[in-house]
Design a protein around this motif. Sequence first.
Motif, PDB file in Angstrom:
ATOM      1  N   PHE A 114      45.089  59.815  35.617  1.00 27.69           N
ATOM      2  CA  PHE A 114      46.216  59.680  34.693  1.00 27.69           C
ATOM      3  C   PHE A 114      47.459  60.346  35.258  1.00 27.69           C
ATOM      4  O   PHE A 114      48.550  59.758  35.281  1.00 27.69           O
ATOM      5  CB  PHE A 114      45.853  60.292  33.338  1.00 27.69           C
ATOM      6  CG  PHE A 114      46.957  60.224  32.325  1.00 27.69           C
ATOM      7  CD1 PHE A 114      47.008  59.204  31.396  1.00 27.69           C
ATOM      8  CD2 PHE A 114      47.966  61.176  32.320  1.00 27.69           C
ATOM      9  CE1 PHE A 114      48.040  59.128  30.479  1.00 27.69           C
ATOM     10  CE2 PHE A 114      49.004  61.118  31.409  1.00 27.69           C
ATOM     11  CZ  PHE A 114      49.041  60.090  30.482  1.00 27.69           C
ATOM     12  N   LEU A 115      47.320  61.603  35.706  1.00 22.75           N
ATOM     13  CA  LEU A 115      48.486  62.340  36.205  1.00 22.75           C
ATOM     14  C   LEU A 115      49.072  61.713  37.461  1.00 22.75           C
ATOM     15  O   LEU A 115      50.305  61.635  37.611  1.00 22.75           O
ATOM     16  CB  LEU A 115      48.109  63.795  36.480  1.00 22.75           C
ATOM     17  CG  LEU A 115      47.866  64.679  35.255  1.00 22.75           C
ATOM     18  CD1 LEU A 115      47.449  66.077  35.687  1.00 22.75           C
ATOM     19  CD2 LEU A 115      49.100  64.744  34.359  1.00 22.75           C
ATOM     20  N   ASP A 116      48.200  61.264  38.369  1.00 26.65           N
ATOM     21  CA  ASP A 116      48.691  60.601  39.579  1.00 26.65           C
ATOM     22  C   ASP A 116      49.541  59.390  39.205  1.00 26.65           C
ATOM     23  O   ASP A 116      50.651  59.194  39.711  1.00 26.65           O
ATOM     24  CB  ASP A 116      47.526  60.156  40.475  1.00 26.65           C
ATOM     25  CG  ASP A 116      46.766  61.320  41.095  1.00 26.65           C
ATOM     26  OD1 ASP A 116      47.211  62.480  40.975  1.00 26.65           O
ATOM     27  OD2 ASP A 116      45.707  61.055  41.693  1.00 26.65           O
ATOM     28  N   SER A 117      49.018  58.564  38.304  1.00 29.72           N
ATOM     29  CA  SER A 117      49.728  57.365  37.861  1.00 29.72           C
ATOM     30  C   SER A 117      51.010  57.720  37.117  1.00 29.72           C
ATOM     31  O   SER A 117      52.081  57.151  37.370  1.00 29.72           O
ATOM     32  CB  SER A 117      48.806  56.527  36.963  1.00 29.72           C
ATOM     33  OG  SER A 117      49.499  55.446  36.382  1.00 29.72           O
ATOM     34  N   PHE A 118      50.911  58.677  36.203  1.00 29.83           N
ATOM     35  CA  PHE A 118      52.055  59.073  35.384  1.00 29.83           C
ATOM     36  C   PHE A 118      53.215  59.562  36.238  1.00 29.83           C
ATOM     37  O   PHE A 118      54.389  59.252  35.970  1.00 29.83           O
ATOM     38  CB  PHE A 118      51.627  60.168  34.405  1.00 29.83           C
ATOM     39  CG  PHE A 118      52.764  60.809  33.661  1.00 29.83           C
ATOM     40  CD1 PHE A 118      53.364  60.164  32.585  1.00 29.83           C
ATOM     41  CD2 PHE A 118      53.241  62.058  34.045  1.00 29.83           C
ATOM     42  CE1 PHE A 118      54.426  60.755  31.914  1.00 29.83           C
ATOM     43  CE2 PHE A 118      54.292  62.652  33.370  1.00 29.83           C
ATOM     44  CZ  PHE A 118      54.888  61.999  32.299  1.00 29.83           C
ATOM     45  N   SER A 119      52.912  60.308  37.282  1.00 29.20           N
ATOM     46  CA  SER A 119      53.975  60.898  38.103  1.00 29.20           C
ATOM     47  C   SER A 119      54.819  59.811  38.769  1.00 29.20           C
ATOM     48  O   SER A 119      56.054  59.928  38.840  1.00 29.20           O
ATOM     49  CB  SER A 119      53.389  61.842  39.152  1.00 29.20           C
ATOM     50  OG  SER A 119      52.656  61.133  40.125  1.00 29.20           O
ATOM     51  N   PHE A 120      54.158  58.760  39.265  1.00 34.77           N
ATOM     52  CA  PHE A 120      54.907  57.675  39.901  1.00 34.77           C
ATOM     53  C   PHE A 120      55.737  56.902  38.881  1.00 34.77           C
ATOM     54  O   PHE A 120      56.869  56.490  39.163  1.00 34.77           O
ATOM     55  CB  PHE A 120      53.954  56.729  40.631  1.00 34.77           C
ATOM     56  CG  PHE A 120      53.421  57.291  41.924  1.00 34.77           C
ATOM     57  CD1 PHE A 120      54.194  57.279  43.078  1.00 34.77           C
ATOM     58  CD2 PHE A 120      52.152  57.836  41.990  1.00 34.77           C
ATOM     59  CE1 PHE A 120      53.710  57.804  44.267  1.00 34.77           C
ATOM     60  CE2 PHE A 120      51.663  58.361  43.173  1.00 34.77           C
ATOM     61  CZ  PHE A 120      52.442  58.349  44.318  1.00 34.77           C
ATOM     62  N   ALA A 121      55.187  56.700  37.685  1.00 38.69           N
ATOM     63  CA  ALA A 121      55.925  56.002  36.636  1.00 38.69           C
ATOM     64  C   ALA A 121      57.150  56.800  36.200  1.00 38.69           C
ATOM     65  O   ALA A 121      58.254  56.253  36.054  1.00 38.69           O
ATOM     66  CB  ALA A 121      55.002  55.746  35.441  1.00 38.69           C
ATOM     67  N   LEU A 122      56.957  58.105  36.002  1.00 41.57           N
ATOM     68  CA  LEU A 122      58.079  58.954  35.589  1.00 41.57           C
ATOM     69  C   LEU A 122      59.141  59.000  36.675  1.00 41.57           C
ATOM     70  O   LEU A 122      60.350  58.966  36.384  1.00 41.57           O
ATOM     71  CB  LEU A 122      57.575  60.363  35.265  1.00 41.57           C
ATOM     72  CG  LEU A 122      58.631  61.361  34.776  1.00 41.57           C
ATOM     73  CD1 LEU A 122      59.264  60.890  33.473  1.00 41.57           C
ATOM     74  CD2 LEU A 122      58.029  62.750  34.613  1.00 41.57           C
ATOM     75  N   ARG A 123      58.712  59.070  37.917  1.00 39.30           N
ATOM     76  CA  ARG A 123      59.671  59.097  39.028  1.00 39.30           C
ATOM     77  C   ARG A 123      60.558  57.856  38.996  1.00 39.30           C
ATOM     78  O   ARG A 123      61.773  57.953  39.169  1.00 39.30           O
ATOM     79  CB  ARG A 123      58.925  59.196  40.359  1.00 39.30           C
ATOM     80  CG  ARG A 123      59.856  59.236  41.575  1.00 39.30           C
ATOM     81  CD  ARG A 123      59.055  59.297  42.872  1.00 39.30           C
ATOM     82  NE  ARG A 123      59.925  59.202  44.034  1.00 39.30           N
ATOM     83  CZ  ARG A 123      60.523  60.233  44.624  1.00 39.30           C
ATOM     84  NH1 ARG A 123      60.358  61.456  44.150  1.00 39.30           N
ATOM     85  NH2 ARG A 123      61.295  60.065  45.678  1.00 39.30           N
ATOM     86  N   GLU A 124      59.954  56.706  38.755  1.00 43.49           N
ATOM     87  CA  GLU A 124      60.736  55.469  38.723  1.00 43.49           C
ATOM     88  C   GLU A 124      61.699  55.455  37.535  1.00 43.49           C
ATOM     89  O   GLU A 124      62.852  55.024  37.654  1.00 43.49           O
ATOM     90  CB  GLU A 124      59.807  54.260  38.660  1.00 43.49           C
ATOM     91  CG  GLU A 124      60.506  52.921  38.529  1.00 43.49           C
ATOM     92  CD  GLU A 124      61.485  52.618  39.664  1.00 43.49           C
ATOM     93  OE1 GLU A 124      62.438  51.849  39.413  1.00 43.49           O
ATOM     94  OE2 GLU A 124      61.305  53.154  40.784  1.00 43.49           O
ATOM     95  N   GLU A 125      61.231  55.937  36.378  1.00 41.96           N
ATOM     96  CA  GLU A 125      62.104  55.993  35.210  1.00 41.96           C
ATOM     97  C   GLU A 125      63.306  56.896  35.451  1.00 41.96           C
ATOM     98  O   GLU A 125      64.397  56.650  34.905  1.00 41.96           O
ATOM     99  CB  GLU A 125      61.324  56.494  33.989  1.00 41.96           C
ATOM    100  CG  GLU A 125      60.302  55.509  33.470  1.00 41.96           C
ATOM    101  CD  GLU A 125      59.532  56.026  32.261  1.00 41.96           C
ATOM    102  OE1 GLU A 125      58.595  55.339  31.835  1.00 41.96           O
ATOM    103  OE2 GLU A 125      59.881  57.118  31.743  1.00 41.96           O
ATOM    104  N   LEU A 126      63.119  57.927  36.260  1.00 38.78           N
ATOM    105  CA  LEU A 126      64.184  58.906  36.502  1.00 38.78           C
ATOM    106  C   LEU A 126      64.967  58.632  37.782  1.00 38.78           C
ATOM    107  O   LEU A 126      65.791  59.456  38.194  1.00 38.78           O
ATOM    108  CB  LEU A 126      63.600  60.316  36.543  1.00 38.78           C
ATOM    109  CG  LEU A 126      63.030  60.821  35.211  1.00 38.78           C
ATOM    110  CD1 LEU A 126      62.340  62.174  35.392  1.00 38.78           C
ATOM    111  CD2 LEU A 126      64.131  60.925  34.153  1.00 38.78           C
ATOM    112  N   ARG A 127      64.695  57.494  38.399  1.00 43.48           N
ATOM    113  CA  ARG A 127      65.429  57.143  39.618  1.00 43.48           C
ATOM    114  C   ARG A 127      66.936  57.122  39.340  1.00 43.48           C
ATOM    115  O   ARG A 127      67.384  56.577  38.345  1.00 43.48           O
ATOM    116  CB  ARG A 127      64.964  55.774  40.129  1.00 43.48           C
ATOM    117  CG  ARG A 127      65.610  55.342  41.431  1.00 43.48           C
ATOM    118  CD  ARG A 127      64.800  54.248  42.104  1.00 43.48           C
ATOM    119  NE  ARG A 127      64.494  53.141  41.214  1.00 43.48           N
ATOM    120  CZ  ARG A 127      65.245  52.031  41.090  1.00 43.48           C
ATOM    121  NH1 ARG A 127      66.366  51.911  41.768  1.00 43.48           N
ATOM    122  NH2 ARG A 127      64.864  51.054  40.283  1.00 43.48           N
ATOM    123  N   ASP A 128      67.708  57.743  40.205  1.00 37.23           N
ATOM    124  CA  ASP A 128      69.167  57.832  40.093  1.00 37.23           C
ATOM    125  C   ASP A 128      69.625  58.746  38.951  1.00 37.23           C
ATOM    126  O   ASP A 128      70.799  58.736  38.577  1.00 37.23           O
ATOM    127  CB  ASP A 128      69.805  56.443  39.915  1.00 37.23           C
ATOM    128  CG  ASP A 128      69.466  55.501  41.056  1.00 37.23           C
ATOM    129  OD1 ASP A 128      69.387  55.977  42.202  1.00 37.23           O
ATOM    130  OD2 ASP A 128      69.267  54.300  40.801  1.00 37.23           O
TER     131      ASP A 128
END
Length: 260
Positions: free
Chosen positions: A156-170
């Motif tokens: 869950f955490l591995d997946s969540f981190s990549f999703a959050l990173r994309e949401e916070l891009r820029d």
Amino acid sequence: MPANQFAVVTGASTGIGLELAKCCAKAGFDLVIAADELAIQKAADELRSLGAKVEPVQADLSTTEGIDKLCGVVGNRPIDALLANAGVGLGKAFLDQDFGRIRRVIDTNISGTLYLIHRAGNEMLRRKSGRILITGSIAGFMPGSFQAVYNGTKAFLDSFSFALREELRDSGITVTCLMPGATETEFFRRADMMDTKVGTEEKDDPADVAKAGFEAMMSGESDIVTGFKNKVQTTVANVTPNELLARQHRKMAEPGTAKS
């Protein structure tokens, strides 16, 4: 690095968390460190010897009350770096585990971590600045027979981190996932896994793991798998059927597999 940068590190009483806090201290961060045990006070003394300003918080990070206590100590200080490292494990077969301990794994690794990131992340978003390091695991790449709940939380955490990173891009906020393999910490003893192969074999140095994770966070990288063997393991896991991965994990984590 300005001397007044401020970091929050959870699970910082021992192991990877303490070593991450040391990395922050050496880089000039002031610190709030948290864990659910009295040893967090000793950790604070050790970090102060490195010249850092440190406030320890003993709190149950599996609960919203514990996270609220931590955030109360942080107060209105802008968090430059959040190192969300707190986590617990649990060995043995799922149906043999106490469900209270199962809930604690989920609540610490997932619910408490997400609540803290949600609170700190919103503050970072208002400033459009900040770094978040999430301690995931290569365990998230494989079904964890005899460690099923823990591996599930790390997936869950591995997946969540990549999703959050994309949401916070820029947005001015970076999200980095630290994915270590088995590391020489108190984890396996606390998880009641000292009768297993993975619990008794040689493991990675937490200082090396933390250094790699800290450097990846400071560079704004998306993720870091520490150690050559672990990098190979994750690469192989991506092309191996889950049924086979679960069978292989059993050989490491089933009670009674410890080296004689």
